[in-house]
Design a protein around this motif. Structure first.
Motif, PDB file in Angstrom:
ATOM      1  N   UNK A 429       0.856  -1.191   0.000  1.00  0.00           N
ATOM      2  CA  UNK A 429       0.000   0.000   0.000  1.00  0.00           C
ATOM      3  C   UNK A 429       0.884   1.230   0.000  1.00  0.00           C
ATOM      4  N   UNK A 430       0.360   2.305  -0.543  1.00  0.00           N
ATOM      5  CA  UNK A 430       1.126   3.548  -0.620  1.00  0.00           C
ATOM      6  C   UNK A 430       0.878   4.387   0.637  1.00  0.00           C
ATOM      7  N   UNK A 431       1.736   5.394   0.835  1.00  0.00           N
ATOM      8  CA  UNK A 431       1.577   6.287   1.978  1.00  0.00           C
ATOM      9  C   UNK A 431       0.268   7.069   1.884  1.00  0.00           C
ATOM     10  N   UNK A 432      -0.176   7.353   0.646  1.00  0.00           N
ATOM     11  CA  UNK A 432      -1.437   8.079   0.465  1.00  0.00           C
ATOM     12  C   UNK A 432      -2.623   7.287   1.003  1.00  0.00           C
ATOM     13  N   UNK A 433      -2.578   5.991   0.836  1.00  0.00           N
ATOM     14  CA  UNK A 433      -3.654   5.145   1.350  1.00  0.00           C
ATOM     15  C   UNK A 433      -3.671   5.145   2.874  1.00  0.00           C
ATOM     16  N   UNK A 434      -2.490   5.186   3.490  1.00  0.00           N
ATOM     17  CA  UNK A 434      -2.405   5.250   4.958  1.00  0.00           C
ATOM     18  C   UNK A 434      -2.950   6.588   5.458  1.00  0.00           C
TER      19      UNK A 434
END
Length: 471
Positions: A429-434
């Motif tokens: 998962x990307x940081x944007x999803x977090x």
């Protein structure tokens, strides 16, 4: 005037008065309000159709203490109590309107007549002095014959105003109870917003540390760190805003309790304060006997109905009696020489307005219009009361349904954050999803607090709208 002539005078006056009108001052009758049989909104209830005393309705001991303090110290309540004291005096005075008035007068007078007048020459000839003394004392009774029921109408008007003010005070108390409860709930909601912000800051700080490590290791770029820091600042911005609003709300609640601004003690969480049992709304017509503002509006109509009658009476003749007894003498030594100094008099008067430039007719028509306006206001107050109950039930139902959905969404978002962090650590998962997951959780928690507050406010509004809160 002889006793026989006085009797004839009174009888003639009464007959003439009765010929003017057979009925003065109509008895109050409530107009058809056409109250609906049911409310627009409805709630599922269990139990009897009652409105509980506020100490039973509210469960939080701290809140009960604040309401007790507000009802005892609030300045609006004190002003209302003073108004009741004034109207109580007026009512007691109106009850005495049938009683006659009794006046006592006493005086001494010495006069010197001119010697060139007949009085002056006679004084010296028969009394041997150049002056004439006159000593008098008298009791004078005045009584107006109440042939039109004026005293009754005055008492009815004063009584209606007195009880209307008592209902107004109950309405003020009911409003203050609601304001204190809602201010208290708002304080707790602000406390919970502060906690949510602090928890989100802690979560964002944990995520930011992890991203700093990855950035140092060259696994992510600076943009990811910047986005994570921005997410943390979003939560940090909530802290000073919540503290500011808490201080303002504490000040307002202190004033409601009749105190200068200070710290307000509170405890508990918002969800635990939602009443377990639904209030039973009953029938719209029952608001006429429950709502103090509605009762006050009708009492105002009753008072003005009596005042209209009094304005009509002012156009009719009035009969009064004035007997008088006293002592009178031209020498001080024989002033109270009984029975020689006794004087007696009796007067009967018939007074009737003839031409007053239509002022009395205008006053009566104005009073009639005021009564009609009050009747319209009474009907309007009933309509508003019914609408307030429907509005409160709609808000209660809507906020309850939204809370169920928010609880379901909270479970999903909690799992989403955990999954996002795990996937991010494993590179799936990307940081944007977090960051998106964290932001969604923050907004959801804040919304849940606001909707819970709406639900509590709706329940309190419904309680007041049904006429509760004054016992």
């Amino acid at each position: 005037m002889t006793v026989f002539n006085i009797k004839n005078f009174l009888v003639s006056g009464a007959m003439a008065s009765l010929m003017v009108s057979c009925a003065v001052g109509k008895k109050y009758a409530r107009t058809d309000l056409q109250v609906p049989e049911t409310y627009k909104e409805s709630v599922q209830v269990t139990g009897d159709t009652i409105v509980l005393p506020w100490k039973t309705f509210f469960k939080d001991p701290q809140l009960i203490g604040l309401i007790d303090k507000a009802l005892a110290r609030n300045n609006e309540v004190h002003i209302a109590l003073k108004n009741i004291e004034q109207l109580d005096l007026i009512y007691k005075q109106a009850k005495l309107s049938l009683l006659p008035t009794l006046d006592f007068t006493a005086g001494a007078n010495r006069s010197w007549a001119s010697r060139n007048t007949l009085n002056g020459s006679l004084n010296e000839q028969f009394i041997g002095t150049t002056h004439l003394d006159d000593f008098s004392a008298a009791l004078r009774l005045s009584w107006e014959v109440d042939i039109w029921g004026k005293a009754k109408m005055q008492k009815e008007s004063a009584a209606a105003e007195y009880f209307a003010q008592k209902e107004n005070m109950n309405a003020i108390k009911s409003r203050i109870i609601v304001q204190v409860a809602q201010a208290y709930y708002n304080l707790i909601s602000l406390d919970e917003q502060l906690k949510i912000a602090e928890q989100n800051i802690e979560l964002s700080d944990h995520t930011l540390k992890m991203m700093h490590l990855q950035f140092t290791a060259g696994q992510i770029n600076s943009l990811a760190v910047q986005q994570s820091e921005a997410q943390k600042k979003t939560a940090e911005l909530l802290i000073p805003l919540a503290k500011q609003n808490i201080s303002i709300q504490e000040n307002a609640l202190s004033i409601l309790c009749g105190e200068y601004p200070g710290k307000i003690e509170r405890r508990g969480d918002l969800k635990a304060m939602i009443p377990e049992n639904k209030l039973s709304a009953g029938l719209p017509a029952q608001l006429l006997s429950r709502r103090p503002d509605v009762k006050a509006a009708e009492l105002n109509v009753i008072s003005l109905n009596s005042k209209t009658g009094l304005a009509k009476v002012a156009m009719y003749p009035s009969i009064s009696l004035s007997p008088q007894i006293g002592v009178n003498s031209n020498t001080f030594s024989s002033w109270f020489d009984i029975p020689g100094s006794i004087t007696k008099a009796i007067a009967a008067n018939l007074a009737a307005p003839v031409f007053q430039k239509k002022q009395l007719r205008t006053a009566y028509e104005t009073a009639l219009i005021e009564q009609e306006k009050a009747a319209i206001n009474f009907k309007q107050s009933v309509m508003i009361a019914v609408a307030e109950v429907s509005d409160a039930m709609a808000k209660s139902n809507g906020s309850a349904e939204r809370l169920v959905l928010l609880e379901q969404r909270t479970l999903i978002l909690d799992k989403g954050i955990n999954d996002a962090l795990k996937l991010y650590k494993s590179g799936m998962a990307t940081y944007l999803e977090v960051i998106t997951a964290q932001n969604n959780k923050l907004q959801n928690d804040l919304e849940a607090i606001n909707v819970t507050l709406e639900r509590l406010n709706a329940e309190v509004d419904l309680y007041r709208a049904l006429g509760g809160g004054i016992k």
